[in-house]
Each structure stands twice: as C-alpha cells, then as structure tokens.
Design a protein around this motif. Structure first.
Motif, mmCIF file in Angstrom:
data_model
loop_
_atom_site.group_PDB
_atom_site.id
_atom_site.type_symbol
_atom_site.label_atom_id
_atom_site.label_comp_id
_atom_site.label_asym_id
_atom_site.label_seq_id
_atom_site.Cartn_x
_atom_site.Cartn_y
_atom_site.Cartn_z
ATOM 1 N N TYR A 223 0.818 -1.220 0.000
ATOM 2 C CA TYR A 223 0.000 0.000 0.000
ATOM 3 C C TYR A 223 0.848 1.265 0.000
ATOM 4 N N PHE A 224 2.142 1.137 -0.337
ATOM 5 C CA PHE A 224 3.002 2.319 -0.401
ATOM 6 C C PHE A 224 2.454 3.362 -1.374
ATOM 7 N N ASN A 225 1.996 2.907 -2.540
ATOM 8 C CA ASN A 225 1.544 3.852 -3.558
ATOM 9 C C ASN A 225 0.407 4.745 -3.054
ATOM 10 N N PRO A 226 -0.719 4.182 -2.586
ATOM 11 C CA PRO A 226 -1.788 5.066 -2.102
ATOM 12 C C PRO A 226 -1.405 5.839 -0.843
ATOM 13 N N ILE A 227 -0.576 5.286 0.015
ATOM 14 C CA ILE A 227 -0.151 6.018 1.215
ATOM 15 C C ILE A 227 0.643 7.256 0.822
ATOM 16 N N LEU A 228 1.578 7.077 -0.111
ATOM 17 C CA LEU A 228 2.433 8.196 -0.514
ATOM 18 C C LEU A 228 1.639 9.291 -1.223
ATOM 19 N N THR A 229 0.608 8.902 -1.985
ATOM 20 C CA THR A 229 -0.155 9.916 -2.714
ATOM 21 C C THR A 229 -1.280 10.515 -1.881
ATOM 22 N N GLU A 230 -2.010 9.703 -1.160
ATOM 23 C CA GLU A 230 -3.203 10.187 -0.468
ATOM 24 C C GLU A 230 -2.940 10.673 0.958
ATOM 25 N N VAL A 231 -1.885 10.164 1.591
ATOM 26 C CA VAL A 231 -1.581 10.587 2.961
ATOM 27 C C VAL A 231 -0.360 11.500 2.993
ATOM 28 N N SER A 232 0.700 11.098 2.323
ATOM 29 C CA SER A 232 1.930 11.905 2.346
ATOM 30 C C SER A 232 1.865 13.090 1.389
ATOM 31 N N GLY A 233 0.983 13.038 0.413
ATOM 32 C CA GLY A 233 0.769 14.186 -0.464
ATOM 33 C C GLY A 233 1.680 14.261 -1.672
ATOM 34 N N PHE A 234 2.341 13.178 -2.048
ATOM 35 C CA PHE A 234 3.210 13.202 -3.215
ATOM 36 C C PHE A 234 2.391 13.077 -4.498
ATOM 37 N N GLY A 349 -10.151 -0.598 4.577
ATOM 38 C CA GLY A 349 -11.553 -0.237 4.441
ATOM 39 C C GLY A 349 -12.198 0.245 5.727
ATOM 40 N N HIS A 350 -11.668 -0.201 6.876
ATOM 41 C CA HIS A 350 -12.279 0.154 8.154
ATOM 42 C C HIS A 350 -11.514 1.249 8.903
ATOM 43 N N PHE A 351 -10.190 1.278 8.746
ATOM 44 C CA PHE A 351 -9.384 2.180 9.579
ATOM 45 C C PHE A 351 -8.478 3.119 8.790
ATOM 46 N N GLY A 352 -8.532 3.085 7.474
ATOM 47 C CA GLY A 352 -7.746 4.022 6.686
ATOM 48 C C GLY A 352 -6.391 3.462 6.283
ATOM 49 N N LEU A 353 -5.649 4.260 5.522
ATOM 50 C CA LEU A 353 -4.409 3.804 4.901
ATOM 51 C C LEU A 353 -3.246 3.644 5.869
ATOM 52 N N ARG A 354 -3.345 4.199 7.054
ATOM 53 C CA ARG A 354 -2.264 3.993 8.028
ATOM 54 C C ARG A 354 -2.354 2.623 8.694
ATOM 55 N N ALA A 355 -3.515 1.991 8.604
ATOM 56 C CA ALA A 355 -3.722 0.722 9.301
ATOM 57 C C ALA A 355 -2.739 -0.366 8.874
ATOM 58 N N PRO A 356 -2.431 -0.524 7.575
ATOM 59 C CA PRO A 356 -1.458 -1.563 7.210
ATOM 60 C C PRO A 356 -0.085 -1.350 7.836
ATOM 61 N N LEU A 357 0.278 -0.099 8.066
ATOM 62 C CA LEU A 357 1.563 0.188 8.705
ATOM 63 C C LEU A 357 1.562 -0.272 10.161
ATOM 64 N N TRP A 358 0.458 -0.021 10.853
ATOM 65 C CA TRP A 358 0.346 -0.501 12.240
ATOM 66 C C TRP A 358 0.318 -2.029 12.276
ATOM 67 N N LEU A 359 -0.369 -2.627 11.303
ATOM 68 C CA LEU A 359 -0.383 -4.088 11.222
ATOM 69 C C LEU A 359 1.040 -4.614 11.041
#
Length: 426
Positions: A223-234, A349-359
């Motif tokens: 999920y690096f791609n959506p995290i970097l674009t949608e959360v990190s703002g790249f 789907g339940h906790f947002g794009l940061r959830a896989p990182l916590w997992l």
C-alpha cells in the motif's frame, strides 16, 4: 563466490519480474481481457497461492532429477506459462498461465537456494544466498519498471513476450555455466531424508519467524503507492522514483545482511525486526510528513525483505540445505506476503491507509516474540541469548550435520572442480 550463484540470480530475476508485472499493467490488461481491475488484481494473488501451495509438490516430483536438468525443466515450464500469458485469449487462460508460472517459480527458488548453498563453503553460505536473492531485489527494482515500460509502449502482451525472451537467455546461461551435479542414492531415499527434518518443532518455529518478517513488510509495501499519494501528499508522477529508492535500499540491505548472516544469524533477525517495527510505527505516525515518510519507507527497505539470507541460513541450520526444505521455506515466505497484503487491505476499508503500517509493526513484534523460545533454551538474559555467540544451539549443530548431508546430495560429479584452485568461493 562461484559464478553459478550469479547465474541462479538471473533466473530468479526473470521469475520475480513475471510475478509483479501485473501490478504495472492493470488497466491495459483489464481492457484486453475484458475483465475488471479487481479481477486483474486477483492474478497477483493467484500467482502467490500457486507458489505457496504448488511449489513444494513440484519440487518433490523433481527430486529424481539432477539439479541442472531440474533447473532447465523449470525454465521450460515457466516459459510455457509466460507464452500462454502472452497469447491469452481470455481471463481463464490468464489464470491458468499464472498458476503454471507461480508453481515453477517457487520450485526454482527452492532449488536455486539449495544449489547455491551446496556449492559454497559453510562460512559464506549467507553471502551466497544474498547474491541469489539479489535476483529478487533487482527484479523489484529494475524488472518491474522495465516490464511496465515495455507494456506501456508496445502493449501488455509485449511485456510477457519480453519476459519469455529473458527466460530463454537465463536458461541458456544456466545450460552453459552450471556444472553437472549429481545426486547419489535413490529418489525415495532422498525424499525420506528431506521429509524427516520436518519433525523438528524448531524448524517450524524458524519458518514461522520468516512468515512474520515478510508479512510485516508486505502489509506496508502493498500500500506504499496510495499512502504516498493520499496521505503523504506526493504527486503520482513522483511515486515511481520513490519506489526505486525503496528498491535500491533493499539491494543494499540484502548485501549487508548476507555478510552478517553466517556469523550472526539470529542476531541479524532480532535487529531487523526491532528496527522494522520502529520504522513501520514511525511511518504510521508521520505518514503525513513527506520527508519523514520517505526516510522511514527507505528504512523499511533496508531491514524488511532483506532478512532473506539470515532467514534461509537459520532454516538450513535447523533443518537442512536440501531443495524441499528451501522450497517449503519459500512457501512460508509467500504465505507472509499473502497474509500481510490481504489483512492490510481488509484493515484499510475500516481504519484508513495507516492501518497496514500498524499491522506491519504488530507482525514485526510477533516476529520478535517467535524468537523468545530460543532465548529460553539458551537461558540467562534474553537479549544476550538471542545474540549469536561463538557457539550454536544443539539443534543448529544437528542442522549443520544434515546440511552437510544435503551438500552431498547435490554434489559435483567427478571432474567438476567447484572449490578447486582454479575457482574462488570467497
């Protein structure tokens, strides 16, 4: 280091490129096969499941063959799967092609690691495995972008034709440079010898640790791609360069771990898991800070999948260096990929794009916990017990003896000078 090791890395490079090529060609393939994007995405899962389930069975079927003919036969099967993919007339044919290539890839991984281990001195086996695994790292770093570029310019079928051509080159180099290797004894005896080691609980514990290491990394990597674009703002155009930086970090980390794996097998895994847990948790906390997100992602690249040489060395010492043990180990690694990516997707789907990182951070902590039984056997301070010292636990000593047995199972025939004065292994 024997040149055979580099030849095996080329074969793995071709197979990893095929494994991940779908990710860069989803829209074109969806249109060409009259399928949806999610259906095309399932082709990645099909490949992984075929690897995890089918690879060990194909390895058992090939046990009566000498290693070089077995490697060449796997190239033929893999080539057939890619030709089927390049000419697929529908989605069902593509699914079948992915099953064939996935099964062949897993068996090739296990046999390649086994051959590299058997042809190098025990004290540099970790380095040899790291060289073979560079095929995996470079496949992610260079193979995927190259295949995506070809597919984007000449159509998605051209990408599979290019992989087929690369497979032919790798097979030709294998035929020319891999020496004749022999397996003394009958196939049935070899099979019994290899299966017997799976009775040891310590081997299963080592396999579990490998699954957790890879699961921790792929829960984030997927999920690096959506995290970097949608959360990190790249910007989307920037992400490929960032992923190349991640891939470069995996190449560096893999070579560093390879040099440490022989002397500090478990200690390297402890350090890698601890650092990965910190990097993943830090990424989850600071994902919206661009510079921090990139630095932490590169950190994950340095200590995540790069644990492969240490993981393989531990499994071989606990079990043996035979192809079945190495293929089953690869299946457990693939299981980690499946668990990490699928569980991460469910959490998004339940906790947002940061959830896989916590997992990923949680799985890394579980990986550390899986090493605690070893500390309990050694006694004393757990931190000291987990750091490899001059001695090894009795199970590992037994593993070395069985590893020697596996080396004799994959040994050069008379006249093949693998360690002779004309070649260097270190």
């Amino acid at each position: 280091m024997p040149r055979v090791v580099y030849v095996l890395a080329l074969g793995i490079f071709a197979m990893v490129t095929s494994e991940f090529v779908i990710a860069g060609l989803m829209p074109q393939m969806a249109e060409g096969l009259d399928a949806t994007i999610p259906e095309i995405g399932y082709l990645i899962t099909v490949f992984a499941v075929a690897m995890a389930v089918g690879g060990p069975f194909l390895t058992v079927a090939l046990m009566r063959l000498r290693p070089r003919p077995a490697l060449l036969l796997l190239f033929v099967v893999f080539l057939a799967g890619n030709l089927m993919a390049a000419t697929a007339t529908g989605y069902g044919v593509m699914v079948a092609a992915r099953v064939i290539t996935g099964v062949a890839s897993q068996a090739f991984f296990g046999l390649a690691v086994s051959v590299s281990s058997s042809l190098t001195r025990e004290e540099i086996r970790g380095r040899a495995i790291s060289v073979v695994m560079n095929g995996l790292m470079l496949g992610t770093l260079l193979g995927l972008p190259m295949a995506t570029f070809v597919g984007g310019r000449a159509g998605w079928r051209a990408a599979f034709w290019a992989i087929a051509a690369l497979t032919v080159v790798a097979a030709a180099v294998t035929l020319a440079l891999v020496p004749r290797l022999d397996r003394p004894g009958t196939g049935t005896g070899i099979f019994r010898d290899e299966v017997r080691v799976f009775r040891a609980p310590r081997l299963w514990l080592a396999l579990l640790t490998s699954t957790l290491i890879i699961g921790a990394t792929f829960s984030a990597f997927s999920y690096f791609n959506p995290i970097l674009t949608e959360v990190s703002g790249f910007d989307k155009a920037t992400v490929p360069a960032l992923l190349i930086a991640y891939g470069a970090a995996t190449v560096v980390g893999n070579n560093v771990v390879g040099r440490l794996a022989d002397r500090r097998t478990v200690g390297v895994q402890v350090a890698g898991l601890a650092l990965n847990a910190l990097f993943l948790a830090g990424f989850a906390l600071l994902a919206d800070v661009g510079a921090a997100a990139v630095a932490l992602m590169v950190g994950i690249g340095l200590v995540g999948v790069t644990m492969n040489p240490a993981m393989a060395t531990r499994v071989q010492r606990t079990g043996n260096a035979g192809p079945l043990v190495n293929t089953v180990h690869s299946s457990f690694i693939t299981l980690g990929i499946i668990i990490g990516s699928s569980a991460g997707g469910a959490l998004v789907g339940h906790f947002g794009l940061r959830a896989p990182l916590w997992l990923g951070a949680a799985l890394a902590v579980l990986g550390l916990a899986s090493l605690l039984p070893r500390a309990a056997r050694r006694g004393g301070d757990p931190v000291v017990a987990l750091a490899d010292g001059p001695g090894r636990e009795p199970a590992e000593e037994r593993g070395h003896r069985m590893s020697g047995m596996a080396s004799s199972m994959v040994s050069p025939v008379v006249g093949d000078d693998i360690h002779g004065p004309g070649r260097t292994t270190g």
